[in-house]
Design a protein around this motif. Structure first.
Motif, PDB file in Angstrom:
ATOM      1  N   LYS A  99      -0.857  10.327   8.029  1.00  0.00           N
ATOM      2  CA  LYS A  99      -0.928  11.868   8.100  1.00  0.00           C
ATOM      3  C   LYS A  99      -0.829  12.669   9.280  1.00  0.00           C
ATOM      4  O   LYS A  99      -1.436  12.056  10.507  1.00  0.00           O
ATOM      5  CB  LYS A  99      -2.394  12.434   7.535  1.00  0.00           C
TER       6      LYS A  99
ATOM      7  N   ARG B  50       1.761  12.033  11.260  1.00  0.00           N
ATOM      8  CA  ARG B  50       2.822  11.128  11.994  1.00  0.00           C
ATOM      9  C   ARG B  50       4.141  10.903  11.261  1.00  0.00           C
ATOM     10  O   ARG B  50       5.214  10.926  11.762  1.00  0.00           O
ATOM     11  CB  ARG B  50       2.149   9.710  12.238  1.00  0.00           C
TER      12      ARG B  50
ATOM     13  N   VAL C 109       3.257   7.224   1.296  1.00  0.00           N
ATOM     14  CA  VAL C 109       3.438   8.750   0.896  1.00  0.00           C
ATOM     15  C   VAL C 109       4.256   8.856  -0.501  1.00  0.00           C
ATOM     16  O   VAL C 109       5.104   7.883  -0.833  1.00  0.00           O
ATOM     17  CB  VAL C 109       4.168   9.694   1.872  1.00  0.00           C
TER      18      VAL C 109
ATOM     19  N   ASN D 228       1.509  13.414  -1.123  1.00  0.00           N
ATOM     20  CA  ASN D 228       0.264  12.626  -1.008  1.00  0.00           C
ATOM     21  C   ASN D 228       0.293  11.549  -0.001  1.00  0.00           C
ATOM     22  O   ASN D 228       1.190  10.677  -0.207  1.00  0.00           O
ATOM     23  CB  ASN D 228      -0.153  11.973  -2.330  1.00  0.00           C
ATOM     24  N   TYR D 229      -0.331  11.667   1.292  1.00  0.00           N
ATOM     25  CA  TYR D 229      -0.048  10.858   2.301  1.00  0.00           C
ATOM     26  C   TYR D 229      -1.091   9.909   2.431  1.00  0.00           C
ATOM     27  O   TYR D 229      -2.332  10.525   2.200  1.00  0.00           O
ATOM     28  CB  TYR D 229       0.308  11.597   3.693  1.00  0.00           C
ATOM     29  N   ALA D 230      -1.063   8.605   2.679  1.00  0.00           N
ATOM     30  CA  ALA D 230      -2.130   7.910   3.053  1.00  0.00           C
ATOM     31  C   ALA D 230      -2.805   8.382   4.391  1.00  0.00           C
ATOM     32  O   ALA D 230      -2.159   8.975   5.389  1.00  0.00           O
ATOM     33  CB  ALA D 230      -1.759   6.491   3.593  1.00  0.00           C
ATOM     34  N   ASP D 231      -4.182   8.370   4.584  1.00  0.00           N
ATOM     35  CA  ASP D 231      -4.817   8.945   5.621  1.00  0.00           C
ATOM     36  C   ASP D 231      -4.337   8.375   7.120  1.00  0.00           C
ATOM     37  O   ASP D 231      -4.136   9.126   7.946  1.00  0.00           O
ATOM     38  CB  ASP D 231      -6.358   8.758   5.678  1.00  0.00           C
ATOM     39  N   SER D 232      -3.811   7.164   6.960  1.00  0.00           N
ATOM     40  CA  SER D 232      -3.376   6.300   8.172  1.00  0.00           C
ATOM     41  C   SER D 232      -2.069   7.011   8.615  1.00  0.00           C
ATOM     42  O   SER D 232      -1.884   6.556   9.937  1.00  0.00           O
ATOM     43  CB  SER D 232      -3.273   4.817   7.888  1.00  0.00           C
TER      44      SER D 232
ATOM     45  N   ASP E 170       1.674  -0.089  11.976  1.00  0.00           N
ATOM     46  CA  ASP E 170       2.611   0.369  11.035  1.00  0.00           C
ATOM     47  C   ASP E 170       3.820  -0.718  10.829  1.00  0.00           C
ATOM     48  O   ASP E 170       4.487  -0.564   9.725  1.00  0.00           O
ATOM     49  CB  ASP E 170       3.340   1.508  11.866  1.00  0.00           C
TER      50      ASP E 170
ATOM     51  N   GLU F  92       0.781  -0.991  -0.006  1.00  0.00           N
ATOM     52  CA  GLU F  92       0.036   0.055   0.006  1.00  0.00           C
ATOM     53  C   GLU F  92       0.817   1.352  -0.121  1.00  0.00           C
ATOM     54  O   GLU F  92       1.880   1.285   0.549  1.00  0.00           O
ATOM     55  CB  GLU F  92      -0.910   0.058   1.274  1.00  0.00           C
TER      56      GLU F  92
END
Length: 121
Positions: A64, A66, A49, A58-62, A89, A46
């Motif tokens: 953002k 951090r 970023v 473009n960061y994954a919501d999970s 993670d 997956e």
């Protein structure tokens, strides 16, 4: 072609931090964007970023808030600063580069070998 080598993975406790590095070599001037992806056991790879040559992220919501991506062009190195790490993670993190090869007159995608990040107490 572009070769990518990641480093910086390891074991860290929940709430801890790690910084991953990815050194690019070869035709680095042909890179249009770079990024980090991850793959946990039993799951598909997956996006974490991406960072374009125009510095759009473009960061994954999970992740953002951090994780932070950065790039040192002089060193041909991409970084991923990971803070407030969580057990979810845990994954193998891969560096990715996409671009266009003028020599081959075709687009390319390159991947590193991956670095393991384990978040556990």
């Amino acid at each position: 072609q572009v070769q990518l080598v990641e480093s910086g993975g390891g074991l860290v406790q929940p709430g801890g931090s790690l910084r991953l590095s990815c050194v690019a070599s070869g035709s680095t001037s042909s890179i249009n964007a770079m990024g980090w992806y991850r793959q946990a056991p039993g799951k598909q790879r997956e996006l974490v970023v991406t960072l374009t040559s125009g510095f759009t992220t473009n960061y994954a919501d999970s992740v953002k808030g951090r994780f932070t991506i950065s790039r040192d062009s002089a060193k041909n190195t991409l970084y991923l600063q990971m803070n407030s790490l969580k057990p979810e993670d845990t994954a193998v993190y891969y560096c990715n580069a996409v671009g266009f090869s003028k020599a081959a007159y075709s687009p390319f995608t390159s991947w590193g070998q991956g670095t393991q990040v384990t978040v556990s107490s």
